[in-house]
Design a protein around this motif. Structure first.
Motif, short mmCIF file in Angstrom:
data_model
loop_
_atom_site.label_atom_id
_atom_site.label_comp_id
_atom_site.label_asym_id
_atom_site.label_seq_id
_atom_site.Cartn_x
_atom_site.Cartn_y
_atom_site.Cartn_z
N ASP A 155 0.85 -1.18 0.00
CA ASP A 155 0.00 0.00 0.00
C ASP A 155 0.88 1.23 0.00
O ASP A 155 1.74 1.40 0.86
CB ASP A 155 -0.88 -0.02 1.26
N ALA A 156 0.69 2.13 -0.98
CA ALA A 156 1.55 3.31 -1.10
C ALA A 156 1.51 4.16 0.15
O ALA A 156 2.48 4.79 0.53
CB ALA A 156 1.12 4.14 -2.31
N ALA A 157 0.35 4.21 0.81
CA ALA A 157 0.21 5.06 1.98
C ALA A 157 1.09 4.58 3.13
O ALA A 157 1.44 5.35 4.02
CB ALA A 157 -1.25 5.11 2.42
N GLU A 158 1.46 3.27 3.12
CA GLU A 158 2.24 2.73 4.23
C GLU A 158 3.71 3.11 4.17
O GLU A 158 4.39 3.07 5.20
CB GLU A 158 2.12 1.20 4.24
N ALA A 176 -3.03 23.02 -2.27
CA ALA A 176 -3.17 22.22 -1.04
C ALA A 176 -3.62 20.80 -1.37
O ALA A 176 -3.14 19.83 -0.77
CB ALA A 176 -4.15 22.89 -0.08
N SER A 177 -4.52 20.66 -2.34
CA SER A 177 -5.00 19.32 -2.70
C SER A 177 -3.90 18.50 -3.37
O SER A 177 -3.79 17.29 -3.12
CB SER A 177 -6.23 19.42 -3.60
N TRP A 178 -3.09 19.15 -4.20
CA TRP A 178 -1.95 18.44 -4.80
C TRP A 178 -1.01 17.92 -3.73
O TRP A 178 -0.60 16.75 -3.75
CB TRP A 178 -1.18 19.37 -5.74
N ASN A 179 -0.64 18.80 -2.81
CA ASN A 179 0.30 18.39 -1.76
C ASN A 179 -0.27 17.28 -0.90
O ASN A 179 0.44 16.33 -0.53
CB ASN A 179 0.69 19.59 -0.90
N ALA A 180 -1.56 17.37 -0.57
CA ALA A 180 -2.18 16.32 0.24
C ALA A 180 -2.20 15.00 -0.50
O ALA A 180 -1.93 13.94 0.08
CB ALA A 180 -3.59 16.75 0.63
N ALA A 181 -2.51 15.03 -1.80
CA ALA A 181 -2.54 13.81 -2.59
C ALA A 181 -1.15 13.20 -2.72
O ALA A 181 -0.99 11.97 -2.70
CB ALA A 181 -3.13 14.09 -3.97
N ALA A 182 -0.13 14.04 -2.84
CA ALA A 182 1.24 13.54 -2.92
C ALA A 182 1.65 12.87 -1.61
O ALA A 182 2.31 11.82 -1.61
CB ALA A 182 2.20 14.68 -3.26
N VAL A 183 1.26 13.45 -0.49
CA VAL A 183 1.58 12.85 0.81
C VAL A 183 0.89 11.50 0.95
O VAL A 183 1.48 10.53 1.46
CB VAL A 183 1.16 13.80 1.96
N ARG A 240 6.58 18.27 -4.25
CA ARG A 240 5.88 19.09 -3.26
C ARG A 240 5.95 20.55 -3.69
O ARG A 240 7.02 21.04 -4.07
CB ARG A 240 6.55 18.92 -1.89
N VAL A 241 4.82 21.24 -3.68
CA VAL A 241 4.83 22.69 -3.92
C VAL A 241 5.23 23.33 -2.59
O VAL A 241 4.43 23.42 -1.66
CB VAL A 241 3.47 23.20 -4.41
N LEU A 242 6.47 23.77 -2.50
CA LEU A 242 7.04 24.22 -1.24
C LEU A 242 6.60 25.62 -0.85
O LEU A 242 6.60 25.97 0.33
CB LEU A 242 8.56 24.16 -1.31
N VAL A 284 14.68 7.52 -7.65
CA VAL A 284 14.23 8.67 -6.87
C VAL A 284 13.43 8.16 -5.69
O VAL A 284 12.62 7.23 -5.83
CB VAL A 284 13.36 9.62 -7.72
N VAL A 285 13.69 8.74 -4.53
CA VAL A 285 12.84 8.48 -3.37
C VAL A 285 12.00 9.73 -3.18
O VAL A 285 12.53 10.81 -2.89
CB VAL A 285 13.66 8.16 -2.11
N LEU A 286 10.70 9.60 -3.37
CA LEU A 286 9.78 10.73 -3.30
C LEU A 286 8.94 10.59 -2.04
O LEU A 286 8.07 9.72 -1.95
CB LEU A 286 8.89 10.75 -4.54
N ASP A 287 9.23 11.43 -1.06
CA ASP A 287 8.48 11.41 0.20
C ASP A 287 8.45 10.00 0.79
O ASP A 287 7.42 9.53 1.29
CB ASP A 287 7.06 11.93 -0.04
#
Length: 482
Positions: free
Chosen positions: A30-33, A140-147, A155-157, A450-453
């Motif tokens: 699971d990606a979220a894990e 904000a929705s993009w960043n939340a979805a990426a997390v 990440r839009v910093l 690449v390690v992304l988040d």
């Protein structure tokens, strides 16, 4: 046009996760894990010191760097995804400090098609330079979805909202609206008149809100840098004039003008500005600018690609098909609107730009890497690597060029506690390279993974992102390179 990468922007990162080891069951976590990742026996690039620390095993747990240790001094937990780092180099994720994710002038959809291109090129963070207040929930929705792992995206910093208007009170009202909406900074453009610009800075001080962007075309560089409020200057605006022996004369002609009339006069004066470049004057300007602490984002790629524009056929570039159809149309339209390229002007602009950056850097002015993607020929992600090459061409060391896209942006944005270098407790935004970028900055393009988040995107998946090709069995994860 080929397959569009726009569809990939909503793909889940779980596709890219590798199996924990060779021969282990092929299942997609699971990606979220965010499963644990161990990058073993890798050379860690310490961007702060500009040095290599090797060999090290870097352990990533729940999206953060949990340990950095000599290989014999760390026990890798059972079930961790193991990546062979031998002969490879680990750098922090790259940051592009000048991008445009919205198309408010043309009312087209946002540039979310750029996200896979950024990530495939190791760009894990961006600074958005010209949103509207109404766009901030989208960011904000993009960043939340990426997390969550639902979106492959940098990440839009930080997000800036453009302010200006035709009167000081209008500019101040726009400042208050941007601040209330949650903008990270206010963006000013070259056509803003001096009264509005000063009103913006006054309101910025009251709101404790940074101002970034262009120095207006009738304002002196050093006056703007000394004024409290404008933290960054983009595209070397007004630096060219400050390094010209004719600054007083040329800026005097612009006084009291704003809007399109001001931009037209500035553009008409450009060759005069460039041909009157004075190195001794530029040295004095750079020393004075360094004392103000204002940061510069030169976007050298714009001048570089201007030189090549007249000889470039968009369709011959294999990356052309990566652009969304409406973006292709924009590039073509801009070419038709500006068909003739003044080769003398563009060549002189690039030469002077490189010399100015060399002078500024030597004086201690902080330089950050940005690209203005997706301007014509400025392919998202790819262009940042070209910017790093141009910064080295302008006299920066590979280590400093790398800092300009990692730790220095993190410090500028007040986020060095979480990004910008490889350290325990920081977010796991990392790029694994096949060669040492401190030896040759071109090696930032030799990306192995690449390690992304905290989620591993291996070489096969990065190729999938770049090329937009069909993966035969996307339900199965790709093997991690050993």
């Amino acid at each position: 046009m080929g397959r569009s990468l726009a569809l990939l922007a909503t793909a889940t990162i779980s596709v890219a996760l590798g199996a924990p080891c060779i021969g282990c069951p092929q299942h997609s976590p699971d990606a979220a894990e965010r499963p644990m990742i161990a990058i073993e026996k890798v050379a860690v690039v310490d961007v702060t010191r500009g040095a290599i620390v090797a060999p090290r095993t870097v352990l990533i747990v729940d999206g953060q760097i949990a340990a950095i240790a000599q290989p014999e001094g760390i026990e890798i937990p059972h079930g961790a995804v193991r990546v062979d780092g031998r002969g490879r180099y680990l750098i922090p994720g790259l940051v592009d400090m000048h991008v445009h994710l919205f198309n408010n002038a043309t009312h087209r959809p946002p540039n979310d098609w750029t996200f896979p291109l950024f990530v495939a090129n190791g760009v894990t963070g961006v600074r958005e330079m010209a949103a509207r207040a109404a766009d901030l929930p989208t960011v904000a929705s993009w960043n939340a979805a990426a997390v969550r792992g639902d979106l492959i995206a940098p990440r839009v910093l930080a997000t800036g909202v453009a302010v200006g208007g035709d009167a000081p009170d209008t500019a101040q009202r726009q400042m208050r609206e941007a601040h209330a909406a949650g903008a990270d900074f206010a963006k000013v453009f070259s056509e803003v008149g001096e009264p509005q610009w000063r009103a913006i800075l006054d309101e910025a001080r009251a709101l404790q809100m940074p101002v970034c962007g262009h120095i207006p075309a009738e304002i002196r560089l050093l006056d703007a840098a000394a004024a409290t409020g404008q933290r960054s200057n983009e595209h070397l605006t007004q630096v060219y004039e400050a390094c010209s022996a004719r600054e007083d004369e040329l800026l005097g002609a612009r006084k009291g003008i704003s809007g399109k009339q001001l931009l037209a006069l500035r553009d008409a004066q450009e060759l005069e500005v460039l041909e009157s470049f004075d190195q001794r004057l530029c040295d004095r300007t750079a020393a004075a600018l360094a004392r103000t602490g204002q940061t510069q984002v030169p976007t050298l790629v714009l001048s570089h690609f201007d030189v090549a524009a007249s000889r470039t056929n968009f369709h011959e570039d294999k990356r052309w098909r990566y652009l969304r159809l409406d973006e292709q149309g924009r590039w073509e339209r801009l070419r038709k609107e500006h068909p003739a390229t003044d080769e003398k002007l563009t060549a002189r602009r690039l030469a002077v730009s490189l010399q100015i950056v060399k002078t500024l850097h030597a004086a201690g002015v902080r330089i950050l890497a940005g690209t203005d993607a997706p301007m014509p020929l400025v392919y998202p992600g790819y262009a940042l690597h070209k910017e790093l090459q141009l910064l080295v061409q302008a006299g920066m060391t590979p280590a400093d060029a790398l800092r300009s896209a990692t730790i220095w942006p993190a410090e500028f944005l007040g986020q060095a506690h979480s990004i910008g270098s490889i350290a325990i407790g920081k977010r796991a935004d990392l790029v694994l390279l096949d060669a040492d970028p401190l030896e040759d900055i071109n090696y930032t393009q030799r990306i192995r993974a690449v390690v992304l988040d905290g989620r591993l995107l291996d070489r096969r998946f990065l190729s999938f992102l770049r090329e937009g090709l069909h993966v035969e069995n996307p339900e199965q994860p790709a093997d991690v390179d050993r």
